[in-house]
Design an enzyme around this catalytic site. Structure first.
Site, mmCIF file in Angstrom:
data_model
loop_
_atom_site.group_PDB
_atom_site.id
_atom_site.type_symbol
_atom_site.label_atom_id
_atom_site.label_comp_id
_atom_site.label_asym_id
_atom_site.label_seq_id
_atom_site.Cartn_x
_atom_site.Cartn_y
_atom_site.Cartn_z
ATOM 1 N N GLU A 62 -3.167 -1.243 -6.667
ATOM 2 C CA GLU A 62 -1.847 -0.772 -6.246
ATOM 3 C C GLU A 62 -1.938 0.637 -5.661
ATOM 4 O OE1 GLU A 62 1.087 -1.246 -5.576
ATOM 5 O OE2 GLU A 62 2.084 -2.724 -6.843
ATOM 6 N N ASP A 63 -0.947 0.988 -4.847
ATOM 7 C CA ASP A 63 -0.904 2.361 -4.334
ATOM 8 C C ASP A 63 -0.320 3.316 -5.374
ATOM 9 O OD1 ASP A 63 1.629 1.195 -4.147
ATOM 10 O OD2 ASP A 63 1.992 1.796 -2.074
ATOM 11 N N ASP A 84 5.244 3.598 -10.393
ATOM 12 C CA ASP A 84 6.370 4.518 -10.554
ATOM 13 C C ASP A 84 7.129 4.108 -11.826
ATOM 14 O OD1 ASP A 84 8.157 6.571 -9.587
ATOM 15 O OD2 ASP A 84 9.461 5.021 -8.779
ATOM 16 N N PHE A 143 8.617 12.257 -4.645
ATOM 17 C CA PHE A 143 8.292 11.282 -3.617
ATOM 18 C C PHE A 143 7.088 11.731 -2.793
ATOM 19 C CE2 PHE A 143 8.903 8.991 0.403
ATOM 20 C CZ PHE A 143 9.025 7.707 -0.095
ATOM 21 N N ARG A 163 2.063 5.794 6.794
ATOM 22 C CA ARG A 163 0.963 5.188 6.023
ATOM 23 C C ARG A 163 -0.405 5.646 6.529
ATOM 24 N NH1 ARG A 163 3.242 1.072 2.908
ATOM 25 N NH2 ARG A 163 4.824 -0.202 3.923
#
Ligand code: 5GP
Length: 180
Positions: free
Chosen positions: A102-103, A106, A155, A168
């Site tokens: 996963e990136d 959260d 963020f 990205r």
């Protein structure tokens, strides 16, 4: 490195690509040690995890496979709100060592739902590798096994992470500049 601007927002350099690369080398060594005796299957969660998955996969010095999935959101009937359906997984993961890539984790809802879905397919081991982890934002009972960087609840974009589809392709990770 300088600030970048998207959609009227300012982002400041946060984690440089060199630092990411060095951390990935460390994670790859641990993964190799943990997965000895198996041929792990890396499952890259598109779109955001693709740079991390590509770099991590190439650093893992052992026989391994990689595949790619997407999580398609649809409005569920339950009160829990958005449910994400796994699409694109054609491999049989029964009795295999699986590493979800996963990136970012959260709230943990995405990875929690994904884990529940994949567990039903009875893998031998199911691990989570995430580039970024926001522990303060976590509301689910999940614990990523391989974490690139723990970060505060702010963020971020770049290195796969987007802002409405863009950013990205930034090589580094940038953080939203508050009160800009
Ligand atoms: P979770 O389900 O853990 O709350 O969120 C997972 C998804 O939310 C990530 O895969 C990512 O798409 C998005 N997300 C969460 N935090 C951030 C962030 O700081 N930056 C970006 N670009 N996306 C984020």
């Amino acid at each position: 490195m300088k600030e970048v601007h998207y959609n009227g927002l300012t982002f400041v350099p946060y984690i440089e690509n060199e630092k990411i690369a060095a951390r990935i080398k460390e994670l790859a060594k641990v993964i190799k040690r943990d997965c000895e005796g198996s041929v792990p299957l890396f499952i890259c969660v598109l779109n955001g995890a693709f740079p991390f998955a590509a770099d991590l996969f190439r650093e893992v010095d052992m026989d391994a496979e990689i595949t790619f999935i997407r999580l398609k959101s649809y409005q569920g009937m339950q009160s829990s709100g958005v449910v994400k359906e796994v699409i694109g997984l054609s491999e049989d993961i029964k009795d295999r060592t699986v590493i979800i890539v996963e990136d970012i984790v959260d709230t943990g809802k995405t990875i929690h739902n994904l884990m529940e879905d994949l567990k039903k397919k009875q893998p031998a081991k199911l691990k989570i590798a995430t580039l970024l982890f926001k522990p303060e934002a976590l509301v689910c009972d999940v614990k990523p096994d391989y974490v690139g960087f723990e970060i505060p609840k702010k963020f971020v974009i770049g290195y796969g992470l987007d802002l409405d589809g863009i950013a990205r392709n930034l090589k580094d990770v940038y953080q939203l500049k508050e009160n800009a």
